[in-house]
Design an enzyme around this catalytic site. Structure first.
Site, PDB file in Angstrom:
ATOM      1  N   HIS A   1      71.382  61.104  34.739  1.00 51.04           N
ATOM      2  CA  HIS A   1      71.327  62.095  33.665  1.00 51.04           C
ATOM      3  C   HIS A   1      70.109  61.841  32.777  1.00 51.04           C
ATOM      4  O   HIS A   1      70.218  61.377  31.645  1.00 51.04           O
ATOM      5  CB  HIS A   1      72.616  62.066  32.844  1.00 51.04           C
ATOM      6  CG  HIS A   1      73.787  62.653  33.562  1.00 51.04           C
ATOM      7  ND1 HIS A   1      74.735  61.881  34.214  1.00 51.04           N
ATOM      8  CD2 HIS A   1      74.158  63.948  33.767  1.00 51.04           C
ATOM      9  CE1 HIS A   1      75.646  62.666  34.762  1.00 51.04           C
ATOM     10  NE2 HIS A   1      75.311  63.928  34.515  1.00 51.04           N
TER      11      HIS A   1
ATOM     12  N   SER B   1      65.716  63.366  32.171  1.00 54.01           N
ATOM     13  CA  SER B   1      64.974  64.634  32.111  1.00 54.01           C
ATOM     14  C   SER B   1      64.617  65.143  33.503  1.00 54.01           C
ATOM     15  O   SER B   1      64.359  66.336  33.675  1.00 54.01           O
ATOM     16  CB  SER B   1      63.710  64.469  31.263  1.00 54.01           C
ATOM     17  OG  SER B   1      62.770  63.624  31.899  1.00 54.01           O
TER      18      SER B   1
ATOM     19  N   HIS C   1      70.870  71.282  28.751  1.00 55.87           N
ATOM     20  CA  HIS C   1      72.286  71.155  29.073  1.00 55.87           C
ATOM     21  C   HIS C   1      72.804  69.712  29.081  1.00 55.87           C
ATOM     22  O   HIS C   1      74.008  69.490  28.943  1.00 55.87           O
ATOM     23  CB  HIS C   1      72.590  71.820  30.418  1.00 55.87           C
ATOM     24  CG  HIS C   1      72.338  70.945  31.598  1.00 55.87           C
ATOM     25  ND1 HIS C   1      71.068  70.730  32.100  1.00 55.87           N
ATOM     26  CD2 HIS C   1      73.181  70.215  32.373  1.00 55.87           C
ATOM     27  CE1 HIS C   1      71.152  69.921  33.143  1.00 55.87           C
ATOM     28  NE2 HIS C   1      72.419  69.588  33.326  1.00 55.87           N
TER      29      HIS C   1
END
Length: 804
Positions: free
Chosen positions: A532, A534, A572
């Site tokens: 998780h 960029s 998100h």
């Protein structure tokens, strides 16, 4: 008995009354002259509840019921003196006492009509005589002996005026003859008419029966069909009654000897029961469960055939029922539980409360979706076969829970990888707060001047620009971009994608503001996370842009939807700590407390993204759009990011299938233009498409080319391994025990993830967006993981491949 009875005089001078509309006796029209002056008669009432006609009652008196002194009293009070005084009409109870002192008491009688038991009330008799004589006394005594209640009228004119009858008289005053006549009347036509009246109740029951009923004569001529039969077969009653069964179209699906077997059996007086194909008026063949019963009449002959029919419960022949359930479950996805309690059927008092509650809610101006669905189900139950009504009861049972889309897993022993993976992703944790509250780094990085970003998209270094030339392809390698950008691929890919979709123009912001915003957002992704980070955000942005380029998606969404989707993909997972929601809840993290253990990470991602965006005008991409557009855009972004929470996975997929896929499948002849135009007419459908799009983009790794898929599988596994290590160190509940780095089988975990989450979702998305390349990659990758698992290999590749 009515006000205009028909009166019949038998061979012994007895007169009795029947309702004119019920009478079918050929003797009811006897004619004589109205000039006759000496008439005697008997008016028979067949229902004690009816009163004597008023005209007769005013002319009546109570004679004595028996011989001896009472007979003498009657003679003394008869004749002209009786006519001159004002008579009185005693009550039924008094009449019984008067006329039954020495005879049997009048009482109700039990009459059997087939299996039906009826109660016949005592006969009530009115004697009509011009004078008192042996004949009048004989009838009184006969009435008393038979147990009938009686009264007498002495004026012929009043009797004729009330009865509107023609009379014939024959002299007789034999008490035995009078008695026999009365008994014959009661057990003959009076009782027959009484039984015929009961048939109205039987036919009322048949008319409201849920099963289709057909009655034919012994010659197979249709004499009766009920409304359920009309609904099932598509005919109206007038088209069937009077026709022979052979005149109706037959289905060719029945075996050749079936009809012969049926006829052979029922002609012998035996019942036949089985499955039979019938042809509806529309020409469709339907499969029925049929029961044919012969009805034997007088003389032991078969007089009728009664057929009971209901739809045979098979998948092939229950399409209408299945479609009905489909329509209902489309609505279930939007249920709002309005404090409504659905009470069980077993308790009458609770059932009453349920209906009164439903009535109150139904009358409300603002009606909740749940009440609409319940009302539809209740209405459908009223006119449904018993099997469907019972199934709808089960639907109501299911509606008692709000967890409509949460699957029920098997035991952990059956598939621990699936159970652990699904449990870890879809649950909010065990809610066990410990003293080891988890606080992850939340240092918001607003600095962006030190990052090597271009001033404009045209200033991108050649090595990066060359990679970005291929960004519209699904096979774009995001890891190569990660490498050449020093783990900051989001800014570069974002500039290219946002320029292609005209985001700056839509937001009315400069490219410099957009570039600064991308830099701030990327700076708040944790590069220390193996998954998780960029690069994952850039990968989801790439997938979202790819989906937006598909014709049907593009035609279904507006420009605002496209901009919202690209921004949502970018933000998100911003500031993701590399731990699941379950972990944060179990650890009692400050975010879990802040968001009440509900969609903790997804709520944080959106809230932080808007905080970062609006903190400084230098990177506030929303500063130049009007308030209404901003609010609409903001709501769309929040909705999409929250849709990535896995606890609502099945809800979103099912809504998409029911509201998008199935209606489109039923309109196969429609063009894509018509389909997308219909979707645009319903904003809720656009919302479902955007949710499905970002969900698929978020977990598209199994649909990437094999090498990319393997890389992503290794990264997510490492992140889960790190979480399990920390849970053990801190003494927290281990959310996914199978993700132990020493024992975990990565192929098994990937197989479980694909089977449980990916296959159905991408099948539905492919049916809408048409993604053959993705589906082929998915099949290839699944085969790769299955091969490794079959060989008991727990790693990403075979050992020989790792050596190479």
């Amino acid at each position: 008995m009515g006000c205009a009875p028909s009166i019949h005089v038998s061979h012994s001078g007895v007169i009795y009354c029947r309702d004119s509309e019920e009478s079918n006796s050929p003797h009811q029209t006897t004619t004589i002259s109205q000039g006759t002056t000496t008439l005697h008669g008997l008016f028979v009432k067949t229902d004690a509840a009816d009163s004597i006609p008023s005209v007769l009652a005013h002319q009546s008196r109570q004679p004595p019921p028996s011989a001896g002194p009472r007979r003498k009293e009657r003679r003394e009070s008869g004749g002209a003196s009786a006519r001159s005084r004002t008579p009185h009409c005693c009550s039924v109870e008094a009449e019984t006492q008067t006329s039954s002192s020495s005879a049997k008491q009048a009482s109700t009688a039990e009459v059997q009509v087939g299996p039906m038991r009826l109660t016949q009330y005592p006969i009530q008799v009115l004697l009509i005589f011009a004078k008192e004589d042996n004949q009048s006394n004989g009838f009184w005594w006969a009435c008393d002996r038979a147990g009938y209640r009686c009264n007498v009228a002495w004026t012929l004119e009043s009797a004729l005026e009330s009865a509107n009858a023609s009379l014939k008289f024959q002299n007789t005053f034999s008490i035995t003859a009078c008695y026999n006549e009365l008994v014959q009347i009661e057990h003959g036509e009076v009782r027959s008419q009484f039984k015929l009246r009961a048939c109205n109740a039987v036919f009322t029951a048949l008319d409201h029966c849920q099963e289709a009923v057909e009655i034919t004569s012994e010659d197979h001529v249709i004499q009766y069909v009920n409304p359920a039969f009309e609904r099932m077969m598509g005919y109206c009653k007038g088209e069937l009654i009077g026709k022979e069964l052979t005149e109706l179209p037959k289905s060719d699906k029945n075996s050749a000897d079936l009809l012969d077997n049926i006829n052979t059996l029922i002609k012998k007086g035996k019942e036949w029961q089985g499955v039979y194909y019938a042809r509806r008026k529309s020409g469709d063949s339907i499969q029925q469960h049929v029961k044919i019963t012969p009805v034997v009449g007088q003389g032991g002959k078969i007089r009728h055939f009664v057929s009971l029919k209901r739809l045979h419960c098979t998948n092939e022949n229950n399409k209408q029922v299945l479609y009905f359930f489909h329509v209902i479950f489309i609505g279930l996805s939007e249920l709002i539980f309005f404090g409504l309690q659905i009470f069980p059927r077993s308790s009458p008092s609770l059932q009453t409360r349920r209906y009164s509650s439903m009535a109150r809610i139904h009358s409300m101006t603002i009606e909740a979706p749940i009440t609409k669905v319940i009302n539809i189900i209740n209405a459908a139950q009223e006119n449904s076969p018993i099997t469907v009504a019972e199934a709808l009861d089960r639907v109501l049972e299911i509606l008692r829970t709000t967890e409509l889309y949460s699957p029920q897993l098997g035991t952990k022993d059956e598939d621990p990888h699936t159970s652990d993976l699904v449990g870890g992703l879809m649950n909010d944790g065990l809610r066990r707060l410990s003293g080891n509250e988890y606080v992850f780094s939340k240092n918001i990085n607003l600095s962006h001047t030190h990052l090597p970003v271009p001033n404009t998209i045209s200033d991108v270094p050649p090595c990066i620009a060359q990679l970005l030339d291929n960004e519209e392809s699904w096979d774009f390698n995001i890891f190569e971009l990660e490498a050449v950008t020093n783990k900051r691929p989001l800014v570069y890919l974002g500039l290219k994608v946002f320029a292609r979709f005209g985001v700056s123009e839509f937001l009315n912001c400069s490219e410099a503001t957009l570039r600064a915003w991308l830099q701030v957002i990327e700076a708040n992704y944790h590069s220390s996370n193996s998954y998780h980070n960029s690069t994952h955000a850039a990968d989801v942005l790439h997938a979202t842009a790819f989906f937006l380029g598909k014709e049907r998606v593009k035609g279904s969404l507006d420009h605002l939807d496209e901009v919202a989707a690209l921004i949502a993909a970018t933000i998100h997972d911003v500031d993701h700590p590399g731990r699941t929601n379950s972990f944060l809840c179990n650890a009692g993290s400050e975010l879990a407390v802040l968001y009440n253990d509900t969609a903790v990470l997804e709520s944080h991602h959106t809230a932080l993204a808007f905080q970062l965006t609006t903190k400084d005008s230098k990177y506030n991409i929303f500063k130049n759009i009007d308030r209404n557009r901003y609010r609409t855009l903001r709501q769309a972004i929040i909705d999409m990011v929250l849709a990535t929470e896995m606890t609502k996975h099945f809800e979103h997929v099912n809504k998409f299938v029911n509201s998008i896929n199935k209606p489109m499948a039923s309109e196969e002849t429609s063009s894509d233009t018509e389909c997308t135009a219909n979707i645009k007419n319903f904003p809720d459908n656009q919302t479902l498409i955007k949710r499905m799009m970002i969900k698929c983009a978020d977990v598209a790794n199994p649909c990437r080319p094999l090498e990319l898929c393997i890389e992503w599988a290794g990264r997510i596994s490492e992140e889960y391994f790190a979480q399990t290590d920390e849970e053990k160190r801190q003494g927290l509940p281990v959310v996914m025990p199978v993700f132990d780095r020493n024992t975990c089988s990565i192929p098994k975990s990937q197989i479980s993830f694909i089977d449980y989450f990916i296959t159905d979702m991408f099948d539905a998305w492919d049916a809408f967006a048409h993604l053959p390349v993705l589906m082929q990659h998915l099949a290839n990758n699944y085969k790769h993981w299955k091969t490794l698992d079959d060989m008991k290999c727990k790693s990403l590749r075979l050992p020989s491949e790792n050596n190479n």
